[in-house]
Design a protein around this motif. Structure first.
Motif, PDB file in Angstrom:
ATOM      1  N   ASP A  24      -2.571  62.666  30.128  1.00  0.00           N
ATOM      2  CA  ASP A  24      -1.529  62.452  31.144  1.00  0.00           C
ATOM      3  C   ASP A  24      -0.516  63.579  31.113  1.00  0.00           C
ATOM      4  O   ASP A  24      -0.119  64.110  32.144  1.00  0.00           O
ATOM      5  CB  ASP A  24      -0.810  61.123  30.893  1.00  0.00           C
ATOM      6  CG  ASP A  24      -1.596  59.956  31.500  1.00  0.00           C
ATOM      7  OD1 ASP A  24      -2.245  60.181  32.546  1.00  0.00           O
ATOM      8  OD2 ASP A  24      -1.579  58.859  30.914  1.00  0.00           O
ATOM      9  N   LYS A  50     -12.216  59.937  34.932  1.00  0.00           N
ATOM     10  CA  LYS A  50     -11.158  58.988  35.253  1.00  0.00           C
ATOM     11  C   LYS A  50     -10.028  59.752  35.939  1.00  0.00           C
ATOM     12  O   LYS A  50      -9.472  60.696  35.376  1.00  0.00           O
ATOM     13  CB  LYS A  50     -10.657  58.359  33.952  1.00  0.00           C
ATOM     14  CG  LYS A  50      -9.671  57.244  34.134  1.00  0.00           C
ATOM     15  CD  LYS A  50      -9.434  56.552  32.798  1.00  0.00           C
ATOM     16  CE  LYS A  50      -8.338  55.501  32.905  1.00  0.00           C
ATOM     17  NZ  LYS A  50      -7.019  56.029  33.170  1.00  0.00           N
ATOM     18  N   HIS A  99      -4.231  60.903  38.482  1.00  0.00           N
ATOM     19  CA  HIS A  99      -3.168  60.713  39.479  1.00  0.00           C
ATOM     20  C   HIS A  99      -3.674  59.681  40.478  1.00  0.00           C
ATOM     21  O   HIS A  99      -4.842  59.682  40.832  1.00  0.00           O
ATOM     22  CB  HIS A  99      -2.860  62.009  40.252  1.00  0.00           C
ATOM     23  CG  HIS A  99      -2.562  63.176  39.360  1.00  0.00           C
ATOM     24  ND1 HIS A  99      -2.402  64.440  39.826  1.00  0.00           N
ATOM     25  CD2 HIS A  99      -2.412  63.255  38.019  1.00  0.00           C
ATOM     26  CE1 HIS A  99      -2.143  65.253  38.817  1.00  0.00           C
ATOM     27  NE2 HIS A  99      -2.159  64.556  37.713  1.00  0.00           N
ATOM     28  N   GLY A 100      -2.816  58.827  40.971  1.00  0.00           N
ATOM     29  CA  GLY A 100      -3.215  57.839  41.962  1.00  0.00           C
ATOM     30  C   GLY A 100      -4.110  56.786  41.319  1.00  0.00           C
ATOM     31  O   GLY A 100      -4.253  56.730  40.096  1.00  0.00           O
ATOM     32  N   ASP A 101      -4.767  55.973  42.147  1.00  0.00           N
ATOM     33  CA  ASP A 101      -5.540  54.885  41.551  1.00  0.00           C
ATOM     34  C   ASP A 101      -6.990  54.876  42.030  1.00  0.00           C
ATOM     35  O   ASP A 101      -7.522  53.853  42.418  1.00  0.00           O
ATOM     36  CB  ASP A 101      -4.868  53.534  41.796  1.00  0.00           C
ATOM     37  CG  ASP A 101      -4.383  53.423  43.236  1.00  0.00           C
ATOM     38  OD1 ASP A 101      -3.524  52.592  43.523  1.00  0.00           O
ATOM     39  OD2 ASP A 101      -4.882  54.216  44.080  1.00  0.00           O
ATOM     40  N   GLU A 153     -11.141  55.136  41.674  1.00  0.00           N
ATOM     41  CA  GLU A 153     -12.062  54.490  40.720  1.00  0.00           C
ATOM     42  C   GLU A 153     -12.685  55.546  39.803  1.00  0.00           C
ATOM     43  O   GLU A 153     -12.942  56.661  40.228  1.00  0.00           O
ATOM     44  CB  GLU A 153     -13.184  53.797  41.500  1.00  0.00           C
ATOM     45  CG  GLU A 153     -12.741  52.533  42.223  1.00  0.00           C
ATOM     46  CD  GLU A 153     -12.216  51.482  41.251  1.00  0.00           C
ATOM     47  OE1 GLU A 153     -12.954  51.146  40.290  1.00  0.00           O
ATOM     48  OE2 GLU A 153     -11.064  51.028  41.419  1.00  0.00           O
TER      49      GLU A 153
END
Ligand code: ATP
Ligand code: MG
Length: 429
Positions: free
Chosen positions: A381, A404, A407-409, A411
């Motif tokens: 991060d 993974k 940033h943001g969500d 999948e």
């Protein structure tokens, strides 16, 4: 045991500072490339004679500031205090001037034994240009514009160009006599330093920082009055050229520059970004230097900017305007991906994957700690990377890597390690 320290005035450049340095150096390199200037690199160590002959014995640089010593072969060597003399020496030594005018630039450390303070060090760095074989007033304008545009493009605020003409050698001899005559009658009003200079280097008195001497000089004859018609015409043409380019300037009749080899155009570019006006870039015409060093009479002009001072100015500019160009210069470099990995076979695969991705020109930070996944993800991060690539024991067993988004969500995505092309395409998107 006592902790060893660097020498006084010799400064380490730590990785955090280097971002700004590299951005400045890149901008300079690109501008020089677009402007037809080629890089030259000369040794840091030269014969002492080069600087004595090139810069002049009566200057502060040669008289007080050089790092000179005898080497094991008993040759007198000097760490270069500036770049111009070396560039001219190299051009002569390799016959570059017989191939026509040379537009050259350099960058690197210089050494002067001075009292260290902010923006003044014993090892400092300069970027400079030298145009050997350039005679016309237009070349003065082009060279000045190069320095001005570089500083402006970096976001240096409060720029001011100070300009003067030192005239021809004959103009200077006449002026020198007039000045010495005038000052000798007022020697009791001069500071000690200036009184000494009266004998060895009277023009440098114009440059005195002593307030009383400055006030006295307001009344003194000026160089401008001593210029011949031809010198004055030349100076006018330089000023007209700057006007045409829209580069503002201020004539400073006191500007003489510290080195002996200057004549006609002399200039300094300052910035007010540090509170007081600080000189970042200085230069001028030096038609006598090439012949002084044993070459054919060759007109030339150049400048050098002080990196440390420029960096101080850029730091101030970026504080004053956090969204401005100076602030953007230091934008942190963010890797394309951060590789989280743990477990013996996972770590082996991760090392190979990082290598393949770097070979594909992607920036990958490989976590080499072997610490718990949680800790590695925290570092991922912090790295600012867009993706964490994850190889744990499960992924290793299935020869897979999990992507993974950090940033943001989005999948997570899982890819086969064998599908390197697919992975590269995804990371480049
Ligand atoms: P100053 O009057 O500040 O001593 P100078 O006339 O000796 O400057 P130049 O020889 O013209 O400086 O060098 C060009 C630029 O290099 C200067 O404008 C300055 O930005 C930088 N510079 C010179 N000496 C030093 C130093 N000791 N430390 C850091 N930067 C320097
Ligand atoms: Mg100096």
């Amino acid at each position: 045991m006592t902790q060893l320290q660097s020498l006084r005035g010799m400064v380490d450049l730590l990785p955090e500072a280097m971002q700004r340095w590299q951005a400045v150096e890149d901008a300079a390199r690109r501008l020089f490339q677009r402007s037809g200037f080629l890089e030259i690199r000369t040794p840091l160590l030269e014969t002492t004679e080069l600087f004595c002959r090139g810069i002049g014995e009566a200057t502060d640089v040669v008289g007080k500031e050089m790092y000179s010593f005898s080497d094991r072969g008993d040759r007198s060597c000097t760490l270069r205090p500036e770049g111009t003399a070396s560039v001219v020496r190299a051009a002569l030594q390799h016959g570059l001037l017989s191939q026509g005018p040379q537009r050259l630039w350099y960058s690197g450390p210089m050494f002067r034994y001075e009292r260290p303070q902010a923006g003044r060090q014993r090892q400092f760095h300069q970027i400079g240009v030298e145009w050997l074989g350039a005679d016309s007033p237009r070349s003065d304008v082009e060279v000045i514009a190069l320095g001005w545009d570089l500083l402006a493009s970096l976001g240096v605020g409060g720029l001011e160009l100070e300009l003067n003409s030192l005239g021809s050698p004959e103009d200077r001899i006449a002026y020198r006599e007039a000045l010495v005559r005038w000052l000798e009658q007022r020697a009791d009003q001069l500071d000690d330093d200036s009184r000494q200079r009266l004998q060895v280097n009277p023009l440098r008195i114009l440059d005195s920082k002593n307030k009383a001497t400055q006030a006295l000089l307001d009344e003194a004859p000026t160089l401008a009055d001593a210029l011949s018609d031809a010198s004055r015409r030349r100076f006018d043409e330089v000023q007209q050229g700057l006007d045409t380019l829209g580069i503002p300037f201020r004539i400073n009749p006191r500007l003489v520059r510290g080195l002996d080899y200057y004549g006609h155009t002399a200039f300094e570019i300052t910035s007010d970004q540090l509170g007081a006006q600080a000189t970042v870039c200085g230069g001028g015409r030096y038609n006598g230097l090439v012949s002084q060093l044993g070459g054919p009479a060759t007109p030339a002009i150049g400048w050098a900017l002080g990196m440390e001072r420029l960096i101080l100015v850029l730091e101030a500019a970026s504080e004053a305007d956090p969204q401005g160009p100076a602030a953007r210069l230091t934008t942190r470099q963010v890797p394309d991906a951060f590789l989280v990995n743990r477990g013996e076979s996972a770590e082996r695969l991760a090392l190979a994957l990082a290598r393949s991705l770097r070979q594909a020109e992607l920036a990958v930070e490989l976590d080499g700690s072997g610490s718990a996944f949680g800790k590695q993800f925290k570092r991922a991060d912090r790295s600012g990377a867009r993706w964490a690539l994850v190889i744990g024991e499960e992924e290793a067993e299935r020869s897979e890597v999990r992507l993974k988004p950090l940033h943001g969500d989005g999948e997570p995505i899982t890819l086969k390690l064998a599908d390197l092309e697919g992975l590269i395409t995804l990371l480049r998107r």
